[in-house]
Design an enzyme around this catalytic site. Structure first.
Site, PDB file in Angstrom:
ATOM      1  N   GLY A 160       8.600  69.720 -49.197  1.00  0.00           N
ATOM      2  CA  GLY A 160       8.810  71.146 -49.376  1.00  0.00           C
ATOM      3  C   GLY A 160       8.599  71.973 -48.130  1.00  0.00           C
ATOM      4  N   ARG A 161       7.917  71.428 -47.123  1.00  0.00           N
ATOM      5  CA  ARG A 161       7.742  72.153 -45.860  1.00  0.00           C
ATOM      6  C   ARG A 161       7.774  71.185 -44.670  1.00  0.00           C
ATOM      7  NH1 ARG A 161       1.432  73.990 -45.210  1.00  0.00           N
ATOM      8  NH2 ARG A 161       0.440  72.213 -46.248  1.00  0.00           N
TER       9      ARG A 161
ATOM     10  N   ARG B  17       4.054  64.817 -36.868  1.00  0.00           N
ATOM     11  CA  ARG B  17       3.162  63.657 -36.956  1.00  0.00           C
ATOM     12  C   ARG B  17       3.947  62.389 -36.620  1.00  0.00           C
ATOM     13  NH1 ARG B  17       3.707  64.132 -42.925  1.00  0.00           N
ATOM     14  NH2 ARG B  17       1.794  65.347 -43.015  1.00  0.00           N
TER      15      ARG B  17
ATOM     16  N   ASP C 199      -1.313  63.250 -44.314  1.00  0.00           N
ATOM     17  CA  ASP C 199      -1.229  64.516 -45.050  1.00  0.00           C
ATOM     18  C   ASP C 199      -2.613  65.082 -45.355  1.00  0.00           C
ATOM     19  OD1 ASP C 199       0.022  66.685 -46.033  1.00  0.00           O
ATOM     20  OD2 ASP C 199       0.744  65.767 -47.869  1.00  0.00           O
TER      21      ASP C 199
ATOM     22  N   LYS D 238       5.596  69.152 -40.455  1.00  0.00           N
ATOM     23  CA  LYS D 238       4.849  69.945 -41.428  1.00  0.00           C
ATOM     24  C   LYS D 238       4.942  71.398 -40.966  1.00  0.00           C
ATOM     25  CE  LYS D 238       0.341  69.737 -43.799  1.00  0.00           C
ATOM     26  NZ  LYS D 238      -0.977  69.035 -43.780  1.00  0.00           N
TER      27      LYS D 238
ATOM     28  N   ASP E 200       6.750  78.898 -48.826  1.00  0.00           N
ATOM     29  CA  ASP E 200       7.492  79.460 -47.691  1.00  0.00           C
ATOM     30  C   ASP E 200       7.851  78.406 -46.652  1.00  0.00           C
ATOM     31  OD1 ASP E 200       5.093  78.973 -46.388  1.00  0.00           O
ATOM     32  OD2 ASP E 200       4.562  81.081 -46.123  1.00  0.00           O
TER      33      ASP E 200
ATOM     34  N   ARG F 138       6.446  56.663 -49.965  1.00  0.00           N
ATOM     35  CA  ARG F 138       5.266  56.875 -50.797  1.00  0.00           C
ATOM     36  C   ARG F 138       5.352  56.064 -52.078  1.00  0.00           C
ATOM     37  NH1 ARG F 138       6.906  61.403 -48.026  1.00  0.00           N
ATOM     38  NH2 ARG F 138       5.363  63.021 -47.555  1.00  0.00           N
TER      39      ARG F 138
ATOM     40  N   ASP G 196       1.921  60.887 -54.455  1.00  0.00           N
ATOM     41  CA  ASP G 196       2.890  61.308 -53.438  1.00  0.00           C
ATOM     42  C   ASP G 196       2.258  61.395 -52.055  1.00  0.00           C
ATOM     43  OD1 ASP G 196       1.708  63.616 -54.979  1.00  0.00           O
ATOM     44  OD2 ASP G 196       2.497  64.723 -53.276  1.00  0.00           O
TER      45      ASP G 196
END
Length: 477
Positions: free
Chosen positions: A105-106, A192, A281, A126, A138, A199, A271
């Site tokens: 999502g980002r 990264r 993450d 990220k 956002d 996953r 995930d």
């Protein structure tokens, strides 16, 4: 808006041992694995962190700062690599509740390349903007969040945890509003370097959508690109069972590495579980101020599902969810057999890693398990954390205060790091003290001094132990 630097060709510098080796293997799976996306356009691109140590291992250390920003701030494609970013699709259990509405999502996967050992690595982002999976988000990352990820990955790498590495941080000139930070706050985009982004939730999605053909493709991809030891699974095991044996072994070692590091990840959802066994993450992570199994990193983890002492249990449970997904293409008995190896592998990894961090030679399962229990009891009694404890007893020092250490011989060479200075730690108060000068005066010197100290800790500890027969998937950085 500032001019966009031009993309460049990448070539090794004179005398550089590792060439740039692009290898975009994900392209073959892209039609069902991800969605093509574009990076956000940022008002500014100010380079704040470039990990030249990691870049040297993949042939990118020779980039100028302008070239670095072109690729990792503006996301001009690296030559010979993915034509454009991919936002990966997956499902997952979040705090035990299944969620089919997940995906990058980002962030996105930007490139794939080989390191000097031939391992396939991903460059993923990220805070790079919205994707089809952003939902109400956002797509951005706070600068403080990026600084915290630098610190987490550097400390974990020093402590021998197989972790993604923070490759780049570029400040973007945007202001963000967040409920858990003083707002408005500064924004950044992070890159990264990771040993894949497949996953457990990637497999769960294929089960939910009843996609056996794609499941076979994904299993084959993982076995080829993330090879395990030849003896990780019984002879004649199917590809699905072989993969599960490999993942269970990696996850057991990862769980042990968290415990020996005194680290609480905070959000061990499926995930967030990379099938390579590489930790990644980092959100609400913490290090233990004292040895406490109930310690929780995330304020929203009210039930303590991901408390420090429950991490091995929940990581094993996550392996079970992978087994459930693999039932799409495999019978239950060989998958159950793989899951049953988690406990013994975890116990062996705990003893092996504990002795490594103490700097003593292992004496065998019975002695080493007793040593771990005695050390835990001592930390609880003294109300101290593992950083202070391991520093004080490095090489078997202080056996008179810890009788279980009697009979253990020092392993490896002594190092000046263990003498005449306090133990290196990264508690929440220290993180805030590192962030404060950045927030108040744009002073990054405290961060860089701490990174130097953390890397000295890693040098003093040396190469972490690798499970017997598992050198192929060790995350040695």
């Amino acid at each position: 808006m500032e001019p966009v630097p031009q993309a460049v060709s990448v070539s090794p510098q004179p005398g550089h041992a590792v060439p740039y080796r692009p290898d975009p293997q994900l392209a073959a799976l892209a039609p069902w694995l991800g969605d093509p996306v574009e990076a956000a356009e940022f008002p500014q691109t100010v380079l704040r962190w470039r990990n030249d140590r990691a870049a040297a291992q993949v042939g990118l250390a020779g980039l100028s700062d302008a070239e670095w920003i072109a690729h990792f701030g503006r996301f001009a494609p690296l030559p010979g690599n993915l034509a454009g970013p991919l936002a990966l699709r997956y499902h997952g259990h979040q705090f035990g509740v299944y969620n089919p509405e997940l995906g990058d999502g980002r962030g996105f996967t930007f490139a794939q390349l080989r390191d000097g050992a031939g391992r396939l690595l991903d460059l993923g982002t990220k805070g790079s903007g919205q994707t089809p999976w952003s939902r109400r988000g956002d797509g951005r990352l706070t600068l403080k969040g990026a600084v915290r990820e630098i610190l987490a990955t550097e400390m974990l790498e020093a402590l021998g945890v197989n972790t993604s590495r923070t490759f780049s941080v570029v400040e973007t000139g945007e202001s963000l509003w967040r409920g858990d930070e003083p707002s408005p706050t500064r924004a950044a985009v992070l890159v990264r370097l990771s040993h894949g982004h497949i996953r457990i939730g990637t497999f769960q999605r294929l089960l939910a959508l009843d996609k056996p053909e794609e499941m076979h493709q994904l299993i084959a991809y993982c076995l080829e690109q993330f090879p395990g030891a030849p003896d990780a699974a019984p002879a004649g095991a199917s590809p699905a069972a072989t993969l599960l044996h490999q993942v269970v072994a990696r996850m057991a070692d990862m769980a042990a590495s968290y415990m020996v590091a005194g680290f609480v990840h905070g959000v061990l959802n499926t995930d967030n579980m990379n099938v390579t066994g590489e930790s990644f993450d980092y959100g609400p992570w913490r290090w233990l101020p004292r040895w406490d199994a109930r310690f929780v990193a995330a304020y929203f983890d009210e039930a303590g599902r991901y408390a420090f002492g429950r991490q091995p249990e929940v990581i094993g449970w996550n392996c079970g969810q992978l087994a459930v997904a693999l039932r799409l293409v495999e019978e239950a008995p060989p998958l159950i057999a793989a899951l049953e190896t988690f406990g013994p592998l975890y116990q062996a990894a705990m003893a092996r890693r504990w002795c490594w961090r103490l700097g003593v030679a292992p004496r065998g399962p019975e002695h080493d398990s007793a040593l771990v229990e005695a050390c835990e009891a001592a930390m609880r009694a003294q109300e101290i954390g593992p950083d202070a404890f391991f520093h004080a007893h490095r090489g078997g020092r202080g056996a008179e205060a810890l009788p279980a250490l009697a009979g253990y011989a020092p392993a490896g060479e002594d190092h000046p790091h263990w003498h005449g200075q306090p133990p290196q730690s990264l508690l929440i108060e220290e993180v805030e003290s590192i962030w404060a000068p950045i927030a108040e005066h744009d002073d990054w010197s405290v961060l860089h001094a701490n990174i130097a100290a953390i890397r000295q800790l890693g040098e003093a500890l040396g190469t972490p132990p690798v499970p017997a027969g598992h050198a192929a998937d060790a995350g040695a950085h």
